[in-house]
Design an enzyme around this catalytic site. Structure first.
Site, PDB file in Angstrom:
ATOM      1  N   ASP A 110       0.876  -1.100  -0.189  1.00 17.97           N
ATOM      2  CA  ASP A 110       0.099   0.043  -0.125  1.00 17.97           C
ATOM      3  C   ASP A 110       0.855   1.007   0.023  1.00 17.97           C
ATOM      4  OD1 ASP A 110      -1.632   2.003   0.568  1.00 17.97           O
ATOM      5  OD2 ASP A 110      -2.847   1.002   1.774  1.00 17.97           O
ATOM      6  N   TYR A 117      -7.799  14.855  -6.579  1.00 23.68           N
ATOM      7  CA  TYR A 117      -7.088  14.294  -7.654  1.00 23.68           C
ATOM      8  C   TYR A 117      -6.210  15.505  -8.372  1.00 23.68           C
ATOM      9  CZ  TYR A 117      -6.056  11.547 -11.728  1.00 23.68           C
ATOM     10  OH  TYR A 117      -5.207  10.992 -13.080  1.00 23.68           O
ATOM     11  N   LYS A 176      -2.126  15.564  -8.562  1.00 29.09           N
ATOM     12  CA  LYS A 176      -1.286  15.634  -9.565  1.00 29.09           C
ATOM     13  C   LYS A 176      -0.598  16.840  -9.765  1.00 29.09           C
ATOM     14  CE  LYS A 176      -2.624  11.282 -10.970  1.00 29.09           C
ATOM     15  NZ  LYS A 176      -1.768  10.428 -11.038  1.00 29.09           N
TER      16      LYS A 176
HETATM   17  N1  LIG Z   1      -7.171   5.893 -17.044  1.00 25.59           N
HETATM   18  C1  LIG Z   1      -7.038   7.253 -17.013  1.00 25.59           C
HETATM   19  O1  LIG Z   1      -7.914   7.563 -17.821  1.00 25.59           O
HETATM   20  C2  LIG Z   1      -6.030   7.820 -16.699  1.00 25.59           C
HETATM   21  C3  LIG Z   1      -5.803   8.965 -17.182  1.00 25.59           C
HETATM   22  C4  LIG Z   1      -4.510   9.952 -16.608  1.00 25.59           C
HETATM   23  C5  LIG Z   1      -3.910   9.512 -15.529  1.00 25.59           C
HETATM   24  N2  LIG Z   1      -3.865   8.235 -15.206  1.00 25.59           N
HETATM   25  C6  LIG Z   1      -3.147   7.768 -14.233  1.00 25.59           C
HETATM   26  O2  LIG Z   1      -2.688   6.600 -14.478  1.00 25.59           O
HETATM   27  C7  LIG Z   1      -2.196   5.900 -13.293  1.00 25.59           C
HETATM   28  C8  LIG Z   1      -2.630   4.514 -13.233  1.00 25.59           C
HETATM   29  O3  LIG Z   1      -4.205   4.231 -13.510  1.00 25.59           O
HETATM   30  P1  LIG Z   1      -4.945   3.237 -14.339  1.00 25.59           P
HETATM   31  O4  LIG Z   1      -5.449   4.177 -15.430  1.00 25.59           O
HETATM   32  O5  LIG Z   1      -4.003   2.162 -14.814  1.00 25.59           O
HETATM   33  O6  LIG Z   1      -5.860   2.724 -13.308  1.00 25.59           O
HETATM   34  P2  LIG Z   1      -6.208   1.372 -12.636  1.00 25.59           P
HETATM   35  O7  LIG Z   1      -6.527   0.468 -13.732  1.00 25.59           O
HETATM   36  O8  LIG Z   1      -7.383   1.679 -11.592  1.00 25.59           O
HETATM   37  O9  LIG Z   1      -4.862   1.044 -11.794  1.00 25.59           O
HETATM   38  C9  LIG Z   1      -4.568   1.890 -10.762  1.00 25.59           C
HETATM   39  C10 LIG Z   1      -3.537   0.924  -9.957  1.00 25.59           C
HETATM   40  O10 LIG Z   1      -3.086   1.711  -8.716  1.00 25.59           O
HETATM   41  C11 LIG Z   1      -3.168   0.739  -7.745  1.00 25.59           C
HETATM   42  N3  LIG Z   1      -3.396   1.331  -6.346  1.00 25.59           N
HETATM   43  C12 LIG Z   1      -4.563   2.171  -5.976  1.00 25.59           C
HETATM   44  N4  LIG Z   1      -4.269   2.399  -4.609  1.00 25.59           N
HETATM   45  C13 LIG Z   1      -3.197   2.070  -4.261  1.00 25.59           C
HETATM   46  C14 LIG Z   1      -2.553   1.974  -3.054  1.00 25.59           C
HETATM   47  N5  LIG Z   1      -2.959   2.359  -2.073  1.00 25.59           N
HETATM   48  N6  LIG Z   1      -1.201   1.481  -2.902  1.00 25.59           N
HETATM   49  C15 LIG Z   1      -0.903   0.929  -4.003  1.00 25.59           C
HETATM   50  N7  LIG Z   1      -1.376   0.630  -5.329  1.00 25.59           N
HETATM   51  C16 LIG Z   1      -2.598   1.291  -5.163  1.00 25.59           C
HETATM   52  C17 LIG Z   1      -4.146  -0.250  -7.862  1.00 25.59           C
HETATM   53  O11 LIG Z   1      -3.986  -1.650  -7.198  1.00 25.59           O
HETATM   54  P3  LIG Z   1      -4.504  -2.155  -5.930  1.00 25.59           P
HETATM   55  O12 LIG Z   1      -6.112  -1.780  -6.109  1.00 25.59           O
HETATM   56  O13 LIG Z   1      -4.362  -3.643  -6.441  1.00 25.59           O
HETATM   57  O14 LIG Z   1      -3.960  -1.569  -5.106  1.00 25.59           O
HETATM   58  C18 LIG Z   1      -3.946  -0.373  -9.357  1.00 25.59           C
HETATM   59  O15 LIG Z   1      -2.866  -1.377  -9.605  1.00 25.59           O
HETATM   60  C19 LIG Z   1      -2.948   6.752 -12.119  1.00 25.59           C
HETATM   61  O16 LIG Z   1      -1.944   7.296 -11.547  1.00 25.59           O
HETATM   62  C20 LIG Z   1      -3.861   7.471 -12.577  1.00 25.59           C
HETATM   63  O17 LIG Z   1      -4.262   8.696 -12.149  1.00 25.59           O
HETATM   64  C21 LIG Z   1      -5.057   7.281 -15.766  1.00 25.59           C
END
Ligand SMILES: NC(=O)c1ccc[n+]([C@@H]2O[C@H](COP(=O)([O-])OP(=O)(O)OC[C@H]3O[C@@H](n4cnc5c(N)ncnc54)[C@H](OP(=O)(O)O)[C@@H]3O)[C@@H](O)[C@H]2O)c1
Length: 283
Positions: free
Chosen positions: A65, A157, A161
């Site tokens: 975490d 959020y 960022k």
């Molecule tokens: N998808 C989009 O549209 C988008 C756009 C811009 C930026 N992003 C950024 O991309 C990054 C990855 O997001 P994603 O889109 O791939 O979403 P995702 O599929 O929901 O993945 C998020 C990851 O973060 C992990 N996580 C959440 N809370 C955590 C904690 N307390 N400790 C450790 N791990 C944690 C989750 O794993 P667990 O739940 O297993 O802990 C999961 O592996 C994020 O930083 C997000 O802000 C995403």
């Protein structure tokens, strides 16, 4: 992207159980890297580890975490103890809450968002730094276009960022003399588990309904990982995806107009969500 640059290199990827982090881990493994996989869901990490091994890479599962400093320290220590070095840290773990500030009953979710998205990256980076200096390594921070421009209903959020940009832009300068690069990745929307996991003001995840904003044109996690890794490989400062450059310039030249545009953008998104879902959302 096919390159041998990551062969034999050791990388930590946080948020590796899903989405962009998972795709980054699998891509690194395909290129022969040794990858430490961090997130909370150990079962998901084991599946990703199996995928890494079947692609020719090595994988270490470290349930973590990232909002807990001690667990971030352990993540780095276990990685170095297992693989003997560290060449790249990818700070990717992240989450979001969708609500107006005035609607929260307390600030717990606000603080939680900062703890995961911002402090999680600070903790991992701090403990990884001596090893990355030794290897003249790479730091990657997965931010968002939300790190460059505001979006209503997203204050924790966006704040997390923006904080990442201040921290990593500063660290980049401090690391110049060591040859350690800092690359900030700013994705636009990517199809992942992110929008399902997005919470409301009470901490309830949206679930499958969160995907109602998706269109066919949206970027896949695989493509996002590919361009992100390319930027890290080239040691770029920052990678803006989608309308990122336009948004950055627009905000600089006409901030008032940009604020109004953001409201229109949000309304269009909510309308699409309602059409796809039959759900009523107030904007
Ligand atoms: N998808 C989009 O549209 C988008 C756009 C811009 C930026 N992003 C950024 O991309 C990054 C990855 O997001 P994603 O889109 O791939 O979403 P995702 O599929 O929901 O993945 C998020 C990851 O973060 C992990 N996580 C959440 N809370 C955590 C904690 N307390 N400790 C450790 N791990 C944690 C989750 O794993 P667990 O739940 O297993 O802990 C999961 O592996 C994020 O930083 C997000 O802000 C995403």
């Amino acid at each position: 992207m096919d390159t041998d640059v990551f062969r034999g290199q050791v990388a930590i990827v946080t948020g590796a159980s899903s989405g962009i982090g998972k795709s980054l881990a699998l891509l690194l493994a395909r290129q022969g890297a040794k990858v430490a996989l961090a997130a909370r869901r150990a079962d998901r990490l084991e599946e990703v580890a199996a995928g890494c091994r079947s692609r020719g890479g090595e994988a270490l599962v470290v349930p973590t975490d990232v909002s807990d400093e001690a667990q971030c320290k352990t993540l780095v220590e276990k990685t170095v103890a297992t693989f003997g070095r560290l060449d790249m840290l990818v700070n990717n773990a992240g989450l979001a809450v969708i609500a107006r500030l005035e609607d929260y009953s307390n600030l717990d979710l606000f603080k939680h968002t900062m703890s995961v998205n911002f402090y999680g990256a600070v903790y991992c980076t701090y403990y990884a730094l001596p090893h990355l200096i030794r290897s003249r390594g790479r730091i990657v921070a997965v931010s968002s276009l939300g790190g460059k421009a505001p979006l209503p209903y997203n204050s924790p959020y966006i704040a997390s960022k923006y904080a990442m940009h201040g921290f990593f832009d500063t660290l980049r300068i401090e690391m110049m003399k060591y040859g350690v690069s800092v690359t900030i990745i700013c994705p636009f929307w990517v199809v992942t588990g992110f929008h399902e996991a997005q919470m409301d003001k009470d901490g309830v995840p949206k679930g499958p309904g969160g995907r109602a904003i998706y269109t066919e044109k949206m970027m896949t996690a695989e493509r996002c990982a590919e361009v992100a890794l390319q930027a890290a490989y080239k040691r770029k400062r920052e990678l803006l995806m989608g309308p990122g450059h336009l948004a950055a310039w627009f905000r600089l030249l006409a901030p008032g107009l940009m604020d109004r545009f953001v409201i229109d953008f949000l309304k269009t998104t909510v309308r699409r969500q309602q059409e796809n879902q039959g759900e009523k959302v107030e904007v």
